[in-house]
Design a protein around this motif. Structure first.
Motif, PDB file in Angstrom:
ATOM      1  N   ILE A 182      35.188   6.788 -13.343  1.00 43.89           N
ATOM      2  CA  ILE A 182      34.631   7.981 -13.975  1.00 43.89           C
ATOM      3  C   ILE A 182      33.111   7.899 -14.042  1.00 43.89           C
ATOM      4  N   ASP A 212      31.775   8.918 -10.771  1.00 43.26           N
ATOM      5  CA  ASP A 212      31.931  10.365 -10.650  1.00 43.26           C
ATOM      6  C   ASP A 212      30.841  11.100 -11.419  1.00 43.26           C
ATOM      7  N   ILE A 213      30.533  10.638 -12.633  1.00 45.41           N
ATOM      8  CA  ILE A 213      29.478  11.266 -13.431  1.00 45.41           C
ATOM      9  C   ILE A 213      28.119  11.109 -12.763  1.00 45.41           C
ATOM     10  N   LYS A 264      27.725  13.506  -9.929  1.00 49.08           N
ATOM     11  CA  LYS A 264      27.554  14.886 -10.370  1.00 49.08           C
ATOM     12  C   LYS A 264      26.187  15.127 -10.989  1.00 49.08           C
ATOM     13  N   ILE A 311      28.943  17.590 -18.260  1.00 52.68           N
ATOM     14  CA  ILE A 311      29.462  16.767 -17.161  1.00 52.68           C
ATOM     15  C   ILE A 311      30.144  15.528 -17.716  1.00 52.68           C
ATOM     16  N   SER A 346      34.229  15.162 -17.438  1.00 56.31           N
ATOM     17  CA  SER A 346      34.624  14.089 -16.526  1.00 56.31           C
ATOM     18  C   SER A 346      35.671  13.181 -17.165  1.00 56.31           C
ATOM     19  N   LEU A 372      39.271  12.766  -6.637  1.00 51.92           N
ATOM     20  CA  LEU A 372      37.869  12.421  -6.849  1.00 51.92           C
ATOM     21  C   LEU A 372      37.064  12.475  -5.561  1.00 51.92           C
ATOM     22  N   PRO A 377      33.126  18.729  -6.627  1.00 48.63           N
ATOM     23  CA  PRO A 377      33.610  19.452  -7.812  1.00 48.63           C
ATOM     24  C   PRO A 377      33.889  20.932  -7.576  1.00 48.63           C
TER      25      PRO A 377
END
Length: 349
Positions: free
Chosen positions: A139, A142-143, A146, A237, A241, A280, A284
């Motif tokens: 995660i 992923d953050i 983004k 975000i 997330s 993932l 997005p």
């Protein structure tokens, strides 16, 4: 003086590399400890052999795959335009880190199962540390991917505020152009008034059709309420997330239950949890993200949760099963069933 952009790049790259390498090293060390306990040997030859293999794996994957891909993405900016709909960094994390981590988590459970037996008094074979570490690192990456496009300093409005601002500017521009044309040529403005009114009417109808009967939201311009009503897309975000993967986190945590572990349900739980993480890899705003979310997460989780409840009882929350069923039914109904003649009647409340 070092620029803020360089500091931001270095910090993000270090965090991503730590999230890429740490889970594999930690879980392999747990496997080495469990294997050493099984042998009951005084020497730690096998322990250090497994640890050295994990270090060699992380080093080789980093030098052969991670670093070259990162260098290409930073040096060749035209590659970003060619890569559409998926994220190479997330693909590397899911395939090279999450998949080995889940595999060795099951291996740790099997080794401890052979040590402690299959009685219900045996300790938890799947510790929370490994599960939380793998998913948290995933995660975090992923953050970072983004939030990389946003500045870390200064105010940033949310996406909804920007859409409202753009719509308002378009309406103001249209009204200004109409007034200017009417002042310059009154006869021409009368001829062009009907098409413009029809277009503006269509736009207003479309805006109203998006949310019919929606109550007007309050707006605060001063005081404590203004500070409490602030929204920033960068903070959202982080929020969304973690909320997005709460279903998968809960499903993986179920694998640590002794009833699931001793009955062999740990395999489908881990397999379908990993399949749900494949989303993932997509960007997005990929149009396929919603449909793949139904196919890769909600639909398999319905059968897994329903089977667990029937066979082992409510070891998984019934709320999770209701969530999967309702999300799946609403997606199918509002995207496909309403196109049928029976459900195609448009209603205005």
């Amino acid at each position: 003086m070092v620029s803020g952009r360089l500091i931001k790049l270095v910090v993000f790259e270090l965090l991503e590399f730590a999230a890429f390498s740490v889970p594999t090293l930690v879980i392999m060390e747990q496997f080495a400890t469990a294997y050493h306990s099984k042998r009951n040997a005084s020497e730690k030859t096998h322990y250090w052999l497994i640890v050295s293999c994990s270090i060699a794996y992380v080093a080789s994957v980093t030098l052969l795959i991670w670093v070259p891909v990162k260098v290409l993405l930073h040096k060749k900016h035209h590659l970003h335009k060619k890569i559409k709909g998926w994220r190479p960094v997330m693909m590397m994390c899911v395939v090279l880190t999450t998949l080995p981590s889940f595999s060795f988590s099951i291996a740790v459970a099997e080794v401890q199962k052979n040590i402690n037996g299959t009685d219900d008094n045996s300790p938890d074979p799947l510790p929370d540390l490994s599960v939380s570490l793998v998913l948290t690192c995933l995660i975090v990456v992923d953050i970072i991917e983004k939030i990389r496009v946003y500045p870390l300093r200064g105010s940033q409005k949310s996406s909804e505020d920007s859409r409202i601002h753009e719509t308002t500017l378009r309406q103001i521009t249209t009204v200004t152009e109409q007034v200017r044309r009417s002042e310059e040529n009154p006869s021409a403005s009368q001829a062009a008034r009907r098409p413009e009114l029809s277009r503006s009417g269509e736009a207003t109808t479309q805006i109203q059709a998006l949310a019919p009967g929606t109550p007007e939201e309050p707006s605060f311009h001063s005081g404590v309420l203004k500070a409490m009503s602030r929204r920033d897309v960068r903070a959202e975000i982080f929020l969304w997330s973690f909320l997005l993967w709460s279903d998968t986190i809960e499903m993986v945590r179920v694998a640590g239950h002794p009833s699931v572990y001793n009955s062999g349900w740990v395999y489908p739980v881990y397999i379908f949890s990993f399949i749900s993480l494949l989303r993932l890899i997509l960007t997005p705003r990929n149009p396929l993200l919603n449909s793949l979310g139904m196919l890769l997460q909600d639909l398999p989780f319905i059968f897994v949760r329903l089977s667990l409840i029937i066979v082992l009882g409510t070891i998984t929350p019934v709320l999770g099963l209701c969530k999967n069923i309702l999300v799946m039914l609403s997606y199918v109904y509002f995207n496909y069933l309403i196109k049928l003649r029976v459900f195609s009647t448009f209603e205005i409340s």
